[in-house]
Design a protein around this motif. Structure first.
Motif, PDB file in Angstrom:
ATOM      1  N   HIS A  11       0.838  -1.205   0.000  1.00 46.86           N
ATOM      2  CA  HIS A  11       0.000   0.000   0.000  1.00 46.86           C
ATOM      3  C   HIS A  11       0.868   1.248   0.000  1.00 46.86           C
ATOM      4  O   HIS A  11       2.096   1.157  -0.018  1.00 46.86           O
ATOM      5  N   TYR A  12       0.216   2.394  -0.034  1.00 44.56           N
ATOM      6  CA  TYR A  12       0.887   3.694  -0.100  1.00 44.56           C
ATOM      7  C   TYR A  12       0.677   4.367   1.254  1.00 44.56           C
ATOM      8  O   TYR A  12      -0.330   5.037   1.448  1.00 44.56           O
ATOM      9  N   PRO A  13       1.601   4.145   2.185  1.00 48.68           N
ATOM     10  CA  PRO A  13       1.420   4.681   3.540  1.00 48.68           C
ATOM     11  C   PRO A  13       1.171   6.189   3.501  1.00 48.68           C
ATOM     12  O   PRO A  13       1.836   6.905   2.763  1.00 48.68           O
TER      13      PRO A  13
ATOM     14  N   GLU B  68      -4.437   5.835   4.326  1.00 45.47           N
ATOM     15  CA  GLU B  68      -5.272   6.260   5.447  1.00 45.47           C
ATOM     16  C   GLU B  68      -6.171   7.429   5.042  1.00 45.47           C
ATOM     17  O   GLU B  68      -7.361   7.467   5.356  1.00 45.47           O
ATOM     18  N   LYS B  69      -5.573   8.394   4.316  1.00 44.99           N
ATOM     19  CA  LYS B  69      -6.366   9.554   3.867  1.00 44.99           C
ATOM     20  C   LYS B  69      -7.506   9.123   2.955  1.00 44.99           C
ATOM     21  O   LYS B  69      -8.629   9.629   3.064  1.00 44.99           O
ATOM     22  N   ALA B  70      -7.206   8.202   2.031  1.00 44.04           N
ATOM     23  CA  ALA B  70      -8.229   7.757   1.084  1.00 44.04           C
ATOM     24  C   ALA B  70      -9.367   7.048   1.811  1.00 44.04           C
ATOM     25  O   ALA B  70     -10.549   7.278   1.539  1.00 44.04           O
ATOM     26  N   LEU B  71      -8.997   6.183   2.776  1.00 47.32           N
ATOM     27  CA  LEU B  71     -10.034   5.457   3.529  1.00 47.32           C
ATOM     28  C   LEU B  71     -10.868   6.419   4.368  1.00 47.32           C
ATOM     29  O   LEU B  71     -12.090   6.302   4.444  1.00 47.32           O
ATOM     30  N   GLU B  72     -10.198   7.394   4.992  1.00 44.97           N
ATOM     31  CA  GLU B  72     -10.940   8.369   5.796  1.00 44.97           C
ATOM     32  C   GLU B  72     -11.894   9.172   4.922  1.00 44.97           C
ATOM     33  O   GLU B  72     -13.018   9.483   5.342  1.00 44.97           O
ATOM     34  N   ALA B  73     -11.447   9.516   3.719  1.00 37.42           N
ATOM     35  CA  ALA B  73     -12.317  10.279   2.806  1.00 37.42           C
ATOM     36  C   ALA B  73     -13.533   9.447   2.397  1.00 37.42           C
ATOM     37  O   ALA B  73     -14.644   9.969   2.280  1.00 37.42           O
TER      38      ALA B  73
ATOM     39  N   ARG C  37     -10.542   3.061  -5.055  1.00 39.25           N
ATOM     40  CA  ARG C  37      -9.911   4.344  -4.700  1.00 39.25           C
ATOM     41  C   ARG C  37      -8.826   4.254  -3.647  1.00 39.25           C
ATOM     42  O   ARG C  37      -8.056   5.214  -3.480  1.00 39.25           O
ATOM     43  N   ALA C  38      -8.766   3.180  -2.890  1.00 41.29           N
ATOM     44  CA  ALA C  38      -7.749   3.095  -1.834  1.00 41.29           C
ATOM     45  C   ALA C  38      -6.497   2.426  -2.419  1.00 41.29           C
ATOM     46  O   ALA C  38      -6.596   1.374  -3.059  1.00 41.29           O
ATOM     47  N   PRO C  39      -5.316   3.034  -2.204  1.00 39.61           N
ATOM     48  CA  PRO C  39      -4.101   2.533  -2.859  1.00 39.61           C
ATOM     49  C   PRO C  39      -3.507   1.281  -2.215  1.00 39.61           C
ATOM     50  O   PRO C  39      -2.526   1.341  -1.485  1.00 39.61           O
ATOM     51  N   PHE C  40      -4.137   0.154  -2.517  1.00 34.98           N
ATOM     52  CA  PHE C  40      -3.619  -1.171  -2.147  1.00 34.98           C
ATOM     53  C   PHE C  40      -3.377  -1.951  -3.437  1.00 34.98           C
ATOM     54  O   PHE C  40      -4.128  -1.790  -4.410  1.00 34.98           O
ATOM     55  N   TRP C  41      -2.376  -2.828  -3.407  1.00 31.66           N
ATOM     56  CA  TRP C  41      -2.124  -3.700  -4.564  1.00 31.66           C
ATOM     57  C   TRP C  41      -1.838  -5.103  -4.069  1.00 31.66           C
ATOM     58  O   TRP C  41      -1.030  -5.306  -3.157  1.00 31.66           O
ATOM     59  N   LYS C  42      -2.464  -6.086  -4.745  1.00 35.34           N
ATOM     60  CA  LYS C  42      -2.295  -7.492  -4.365  1.00 35.34           C
ATOM     61  C   LYS C  42      -1.336  -8.182  -5.326  1.00 35.34           C
ATOM     62  O   LYS C  42      -1.443  -8.021  -6.546  1.00 35.34           O
ATOM     63  N   ARG C  43      -0.448  -8.979  -4.758  1.00 35.39           N
ATOM     64  CA  ARG C  43       0.455  -9.801  -5.555  1.00 35.39           C
ATOM     65  C   ARG C  43       0.255 -11.216  -5.053  1.00 35.39           C
ATOM     66  O   ARG C  43       0.366 -11.487  -3.844  1.00 35.39           O
TER      67      ARG C  43
END
Lengths: 150, 82
Positions: free
Chosen positions: A52-54, A58-63, A119-125
């Motif tokens: 994820h993009y620390p 958090e900002k994206a989830l809060e928004a 919208r939340a910056p997570f990526w799965k590998r």
């Protein structure tokens, strides 16, 4: 803290108990738990890593939570998302909301998940028998999020 | 102007780095222009990722959004969390 990004697992019962503790206005709790499946796009999955993009995460989830609170009458909302290495059957994400009635709770919970997915910056590998691969975004996820446009 | 640039997921792997601090040449005003310049500076993976997404100062951005001195600009593939 309505939003948490963590490596550790979470416990649905205790998270929900904490979310609604002491609030007798709550008539409905809706919760969603996302899990690691052992199969994706036709291949067996033995392991998954979440990046994820620390800071932005958090900002994206809060928004997203703030947007949900603006659309429905919620008393509280919680998002817990795990990062790091996970195995099939592991929990990935928890979304839980409280409201007076089920309609708001169901809708807000689904909305938060749909927006989180796009919208939340997570990526799965994921690790498959053919090797490790980054999971491709699904068009159906964009469609699910677009349902809520207004 | 100087900016901090971040790369994530498959893009980070292709480029072999997660971040860099760069002094940009005059005339780069937008995220799209920055992407094109970076691509021309040996970071070809920026042109190869389909549907590349951008963020400026940790907010989702468009190619036409401005880049200013001191900004944090991130490039990444479409997100796949949840």
């Amino acid at each position: 803290m309505p939003v948490r990004v963590q490596q550790e697992d979470f416990d649905l019962s205790s998270e929900v108990a904490q979310l609604r503790a002491g609030d007798a206005r709550v008539g409905a709790v809706a919760a969603f738990v996302g899990l690691v499946r052992d199969m994706n796009e036709g291949a067996g999955v033995s392991e998954m890593a979440l990046e994820h993009y620390p800071g932005m995460t958090e900002k994206a989830l809060e928004a997203i939570v703030a947007e949900a609170r603006g659309r429905w009458d919620l008393f509280d909302a919680l998002v817990v998302h795990r990062v790091g290495t996970l195995q099939p059957q592991d929990q990935i994400v928890l979304v839980a909301v409280t409201s007076a009635h089920r309609g708001e709770a169901f809708a807000a919970c689904e909305f938060i998940m749909d927006y989180l997915k796009t919208r939340a910056p997570f990526w799965k590998r994921e690790v498959t028998p053919a090797g490790a691969r980054w999971v491709d975004a699904r068009e159906s996820d964009e469609g699910a999020a677009a349902r809520w446009a207004r | 102007m100087s900016v901090r640039i971040l790369y994530f997921a498959s893009l980070r792997e292709h480029l072999g780095m997660g971040s860099e601090e760069l002094e940009l040449p005059e005339g780069l005003g937008t995220v799209g222009e920055l992407r094109a310049w970076l691509t021309s500076q040996g970071r070809e993976a920026l042109a190869a990722v389909p549907n590349l997404r951008f963020a400026v100062n940790q907010e989702m951005a468009r190619a036409s959004d401005p880049v200013l001195d001191g900004d944090e600009v991130a490039f990444f593939p479409p997100v796949t969390g949840g």
